[in-house]
Design a protein around this motif. Structure first.
Motif, PDB file in Angstrom:
ATOM      1  N   PRO A  77       0.729  -1.291  -0.167  1.00  0.00           N
ATOM      2  CA  PRO A  77       0.006  -0.017   0.023  1.00  0.00           C
ATOM      3  C   PRO A  77       0.889   1.219   0.051  1.00  0.00           C
ATOM      4  O   PRO A  77       0.543   2.084  -0.534  1.00  0.00           O
ATOM      5  N   TRP A  78       2.213   1.264   0.626  1.00  0.00           N
ATOM      6  CA  TRP A  78       2.774   2.394   0.528  1.00  0.00           C
ATOM      7  C   TRP A  78       3.291   2.883  -0.538  1.00  0.00           C
ATOM      8  O   TRP A  78       3.863   3.965  -1.036  1.00  0.00           O
ATOM      9  N   ASN A  79       3.444   1.745  -1.546  1.00  0.00           N
ATOM     10  CA  ASN A  79       3.738   2.182  -2.870  1.00  0.00           C
ATOM     11  C   ASN A  79       3.017   3.396  -3.702  1.00  0.00           C
ATOM     12  O   ASN A  79       3.301   3.810  -4.770  1.00  0.00           O
ATOM     13  N   LEU A  80       1.608   3.221  -3.226  1.00  0.00           N
ATOM     14  CA  LEU A  80       0.803   4.245  -3.919  1.00  0.00           C
ATOM     15  C   LEU A  80       1.098   5.638  -3.400  1.00  0.00           C
ATOM     16  O   LEU A  80       0.929   6.324  -4.262  1.00  0.00           O
ATOM     17  N   ALA A  85       9.231   3.338  -2.810  1.00  0.00           N
ATOM     18  CA  ALA A  85       9.157   2.566  -1.494  1.00  0.00           C
ATOM     19  C   ALA A  85       9.111   1.221  -1.789  1.00  0.00           C
ATOM     20  O   ALA A  85       9.010   0.730  -2.978  1.00  0.00           O
ATOM     21  N   SER A  86       9.979   0.394  -0.978  1.00  0.00           N
ATOM     22  CA  SER A  86      10.219  -1.084  -1.241  1.00  0.00           C
ATOM     23  C   SER A  86       9.053  -1.860  -1.301  1.00  0.00           C
ATOM     24  O   SER A  86       8.125  -1.659  -0.539  1.00  0.00           O
ATOM     25  N   SER A  87       9.041  -2.861  -2.061  1.00  0.00           N
ATOM     26  CA  SER A  87       7.834  -3.625  -2.206  1.00  0.00           C
ATOM     27  C   SER A  87       8.398  -4.996  -1.472  1.00  0.00           C
ATOM     28  O   SER A  87       9.498  -5.170  -1.098  1.00  0.00           O
ATOM     29  N   MET A  88       7.330  -5.972  -1.140  1.00  0.00           N
ATOM     30  CA  MET A  88       7.637  -7.094  -0.417  1.00  0.00           C
ATOM     31  C   MET A  88       8.316  -8.103  -1.620  1.00  0.00           C
ATOM     32  O   MET A  88       7.731  -8.305  -2.626  1.00  0.00           O
TER      33      MET A  88
END
Length: 112
Positions: A77-80, A85-88
């Motif tokens: 969600p923080w990629n929005l 930001a890092s992805s998993m």
């Protein structure tokens, strides 16, 4: 040359996360349908350019025998709010993608 995997089938009522995520990813491109094949993000039927483009359909990683997914990361969600930001990251052995060692060798020779 266009490359796509058919490892992930959309399953709207599935208990498995991948099938449900695929169904939601494929929805804008194919409509509300079950049993659509693709790589978890892109449905197979939408992955290819018209002729004379070469179509390469992949199934499994030659090293792990596991289905090939669109990517070995999951957006968060923080990629929005922050695209950098890092992805998993998913374990590449369990979640091979188009760039995995046992997958690149299946499609790279088609590129000229």
């Amino acid at each position: 040359t266009c490359v796509c995997s058919r490892a992930i089938t959309s399953e709207v009522t599935s208990r498995g996360v991948e099938g449900v995520l695929a169904a939601h990813s494929y929805l804008p491109m194919t409509g509300f349908r079950e049993d659509v094949e693709g790589d978890g993000i892109v449905p197979l039927e939408m992955a290819f350019l018209d002729q004379p483009a070469k179509r390469v359909v992949l199934d499994k990683c030659s090293l792990t025998g596991k289905g090939i997914r669109h990517s070995h990361v999951v957006p968060t969600p923080w990629n929005l709010w922050d695209p950098s930001a890092s992805s998993m990251h998913l374990p590449p052995h369990d979640y091979p993608s188009y760039l995995s060692r046992g997958v690149v060798t299946q499609w790279a020779h088609h590129i000229r």
